[in-house]
Design a protein around this motif. Sequence first.
Motif, PDB file in Angstrom:
ATOM      1  N   PRO A  18       0.824  -1.216   0.000  1.00  0.00           N
ATOM      2  CA  PRO A  18       0.000   0.000   0.000  1.00  0.00           C
ATOM      3  C   PRO A  18       0.855   1.262   0.000  1.00  0.00           C
ATOM      4  N   SER A  19       0.482   2.205  -0.839  1.00  0.00           N
ATOM      5  CA  SER A  19       1.208   3.468  -0.935  1.00  0.00           C
ATOM      6  C   SER A  19       0.198   4.586  -1.130  1.00  0.00           C
ATOM      7  N   GLN A  20       0.195   5.557  -0.213  1.00  0.00           N
ATOM      8  CA  GLN A  20      -0.733   6.678  -0.325  1.00  0.00           C
ATOM      9  C   GLN A  20      -0.571   7.398  -1.659  1.00  0.00           C
ATOM     10  N   ILE A  21       0.659   7.611  -2.062  1.00  0.00           N
ATOM     11  CA  ILE A  21       0.911   8.375  -3.287  1.00  0.00           C
ATOM     12  C   ILE A  21       0.452   7.599  -4.517  1.00  0.00           C
ATOM     13  N   LYS A  22       0.696   6.296  -4.548  1.00  0.00           N
ATOM     14  CA  LYS A  22       0.246   5.490  -5.685  1.00  0.00           C
ATOM     15  C   LYS A  22      -1.279   5.481  -5.777  1.00  0.00           C
ATOM     16  N   PHE A  23      -1.940   5.389  -4.633  1.00  0.00           N
ATOM     17  CA  PHE A  23      -3.402   5.443  -4.628  1.00  0.00           C
ATOM     18  C   PHE A  23      -3.888   6.788  -5.152  1.00  0.00           C
ATOM     19  N   MET A  24      -3.277   7.862  -4.647  1.00  0.00           N
ATOM     20  CA  MET A  24      -3.711   9.198  -5.048  1.00  0.00           C
ATOM     21  C   MET A  24      -3.427   9.468  -6.523  1.00  0.00           C
ATOM     22  N   ASP A  25      -2.387   8.884  -7.068  1.00  0.00           N
ATOM     23  CA  ASP A  25      -2.109   9.055  -8.496  1.00  0.00           C
ATOM     24  C   ASP A  25      -3.291   8.571  -9.333  1.00  0.00           C
ATOM     25  N   MET A 113      -1.573  17.593  -7.708  1.00  0.00           N
ATOM     26  CA  MET A 113      -1.006  17.383  -9.041  1.00  0.00           C
ATOM     27  C   MET A 113       0.275  18.191  -9.249  1.00  0.00           C
ATOM     28  N   SER A 114       0.262  19.441  -8.805  1.00  0.00           N
ATOM     29  CA  SER A 114       1.454  20.275  -8.994  1.00  0.00           C
ATOM     30  C   SER A 114       2.610  19.783  -8.122  1.00  0.00           C
ATOM     31  N   THR A 115       2.292  19.342  -6.904  1.00  0.00           N
ATOM     32  CA  THR A 115       3.333  18.812  -6.014  1.00  0.00           C
ATOM     33  C   THR A 115       3.892  17.506  -6.561  1.00  0.00           C
ATOM     34  N   ARG A 116       2.997  16.672  -7.029  1.00  0.00           N
ATOM     35  CA  ARG A 116       3.418  15.373  -7.579  1.00  0.00           C
ATOM     36  C   ARG A 116       4.324  15.554  -8.798  1.00  0.00           C
ATOM     37  N   SER A 117       4.054  16.571  -9.593  1.00  0.00           N
ATOM     38  CA  SER A 117       4.865  16.800 -10.795  1.00  0.00           C
ATOM     39  C   SER A 117       6.303  17.177 -10.435  1.00  0.00           C
ATOM     40  N   ARG A 118       6.486  17.777  -9.266  1.00  0.00           N
ATOM     41  CA  ARG A 118       7.834  18.165  -8.838  1.00  0.00           C
ATOM     42  C   ARG A 118       8.656  16.961  -8.371  1.00  0.00           C
ATOM     43  N   MET A 119       7.989  15.825  -8.203  1.00  0.00           N
ATOM     44  CA  MET A 119       8.681  14.617  -7.755  1.00  0.00           C
ATOM     45  C   MET A 119       9.226  13.786  -8.914  1.00  0.00           C
ATOM     46  N   VAL A 120       8.789  14.087 -10.122  1.00  0.00           N
ATOM     47  CA  VAL A 120       9.047  13.208 -11.265  1.00  0.00           C
ATOM     48  C   VAL A 120      10.524  12.868 -11.412  1.00  0.00           C
ATOM     49  N   GLU A 121      11.369  13.878 -11.358  1.00  0.00           N
ATOM     50  CA  GLU A 121      12.806  13.645 -11.557  1.00  0.00           C
ATOM     51  C   GLU A 121      13.382  12.748 -10.470  1.00  0.00           C
ATOM     52  N   ASP A 122      12.985  12.998  -9.216  1.00  0.00           N
ATOM     53  CA  ASP A 122      13.495  12.181  -8.108  1.00  0.00           C
ATOM     54  C   ASP A 122      12.981  10.747  -8.192  1.00  0.00           C
ATOM     55  N   VAL A 123      11.736  10.581  -8.639  1.00  0.00           N
ATOM     56  CA  VAL A 123      11.164   9.238  -8.765  1.00  0.00           C
ATOM     57  C   VAL A 123      11.869   8.450  -9.862  1.00  0.00           C
ATOM     58  N   GLN A 124      12.257   9.131 -10.926  1.00  0.00           N
ATOM     59  CA  GLN A 124      12.987   8.460 -12.005  1.00  0.00           C
ATOM     60  C   GLN A 124      14.322   7.916 -11.505  1.00  0.00           C
ATOM     61  N   GLU A 125      14.929   8.630 -10.571  1.00  0.00           N
ATOM     62  CA  GLU A 125      16.204   8.187 -10.008  1.00  0.00           C
ATOM     63  C   GLU A 125      16.014   7.125  -8.927  1.00  0.00           C
ATOM     64  N   TYR A 136       1.931  13.413   3.528  1.00  0.00           N
ATOM     65  CA  TYR A 136       2.411  14.535   4.340  1.00  0.00           C
ATOM     66  C   TYR A 136       3.848  14.901   3.964  1.00  0.00           C
ATOM     67  N   GLU A 137       4.725  13.898   3.935  1.00  0.00           N
ATOM     68  CA  GLU A 137       6.123  14.151   3.594  1.00  0.00           C
ATOM     69  C   GLU A 137       6.253  14.696   2.175  1.00  0.00           C
ATOM     70  N   MET A 138       5.401  14.228   1.281  1.00  0.00           N
ATOM     71  CA  MET A 138       5.441  14.713  -0.091  1.00  0.00           C
ATOM     72  C   MET A 138       5.163  16.212  -0.147  1.00  0.00           C
ATOM     73  N   PHE A 139       4.116  16.653   0.568  1.00  0.00           N
ATOM     74  CA  PHE A 139       3.789  18.080   0.565  1.00  0.00           C
ATOM     75  C   PHE A 139       4.886  18.904   1.244  1.00  0.00           C
ATOM     76  N   LEU A 168       8.809   2.010   4.212  1.00  0.00           N
ATOM     77  CA  LEU A 168       8.816   3.423   4.548  1.00  0.00           C
ATOM     78  C   LEU A 168      10.234   3.863   4.901  1.00  0.00           C
ATOM     79  N   SER A 169      10.471   5.162   4.824  1.00  0.00           N
ATOM     80  CA  SER A 169      11.765   5.669   5.265  1.00  0.00           C
ATOM     81  C   SER A 169      11.939   5.341   6.745  1.00  0.00           C
ATOM     82  N   GLU A 170      13.169   5.383   7.212  1.00  0.00           N
ATOM     83  CA  GLU A 170      13.442   5.029   8.612  1.00  0.00           C
ATOM     84  C   GLU A 170      12.648   5.905   9.578  1.00  0.00           C
ATOM     85  N   ASP A 171      12.565   7.206   9.282  1.00  0.00           N
ATOM     86  CA  ASP A 171      11.835   8.131  10.152  1.00  0.00           C
ATOM     87  C   ASP A 171      10.345   7.802  10.188  1.00  0.00           C
ATOM     88  N   LEU A 172       9.763   7.519   9.021  1.00  0.00           N
ATOM     89  CA  LEU A 172       8.330   7.230   8.964  1.00  0.00           C
ATOM     90  C   LEU A 172       8.007   5.893   9.624  1.00  0.00           C
TER      91      LEU A 172
END
Length: 203
Positions: A18-25, A113-125, A136-139, A168-172
């Motif tokens: 389960p992934s909040q971001i994948k669901f929201m996409d 949508m605008s926030t998600r678009s700023r992630m594209v480059e990092d997600v590709q890597e 929350y962390e995404m925003f 999840l990341s270690e902090d999350l």
Amino acid sequence: RKYPAVKIPWISVKTEIPSQIKFMDIISKKHPVDTLFFLAHINTNINAEFLNRCRMNSINNWQVFFPIHFQEYNSDVAYHNQPRPATVDLVKDAGHFDRRSFDEACFYNSDYMSTRSRMVEDVQENEDLLESLDIYEMFVKYSGLHVFRAVEPALHQQYRYRSCNPKLSEDLYHRCTLSNMEGLGSRSQLAMLLFEQEQGNST
């Protein structure tokens, strides 16, 4: 069913983890950009008072809202050897405001949508980024918007043991496990249970 007359559309999503971001996409693409989303867990109790604050505290292109719900303690701990009351009041022996949980969120689709678009480059890597971050962390990291957090007395969540995603990341992940531990009961309630257990073992 609690509300038999209410019809709720639902979308079936198949995913290994389960992934909040994948669901929201998926959900984001099915709604207009001016849609106001409210995310919540199935155990969350909501009312009209809260929904109004959700609307007021979400400002398109300016602010997203992450309310802090009142988390009920485990009834076996909070009401040890006593019947659980029909209604749970906002008192320290019944639960606490879970600042480690980010289950609920209010935001506009256009902001997502605008926030998600700023992630594209990092997600590709790093493709695992979609599973290691929550909404929350995404925003916080990518939006530049005000991320508003506040305790919300009108938002209650029944006790549940949260399944913490190991991806999840270690902090999350740490935040999730702490939420589980702190949600069991108050310190005095847990101390009393330990005392009773020790007394029982010594006899």
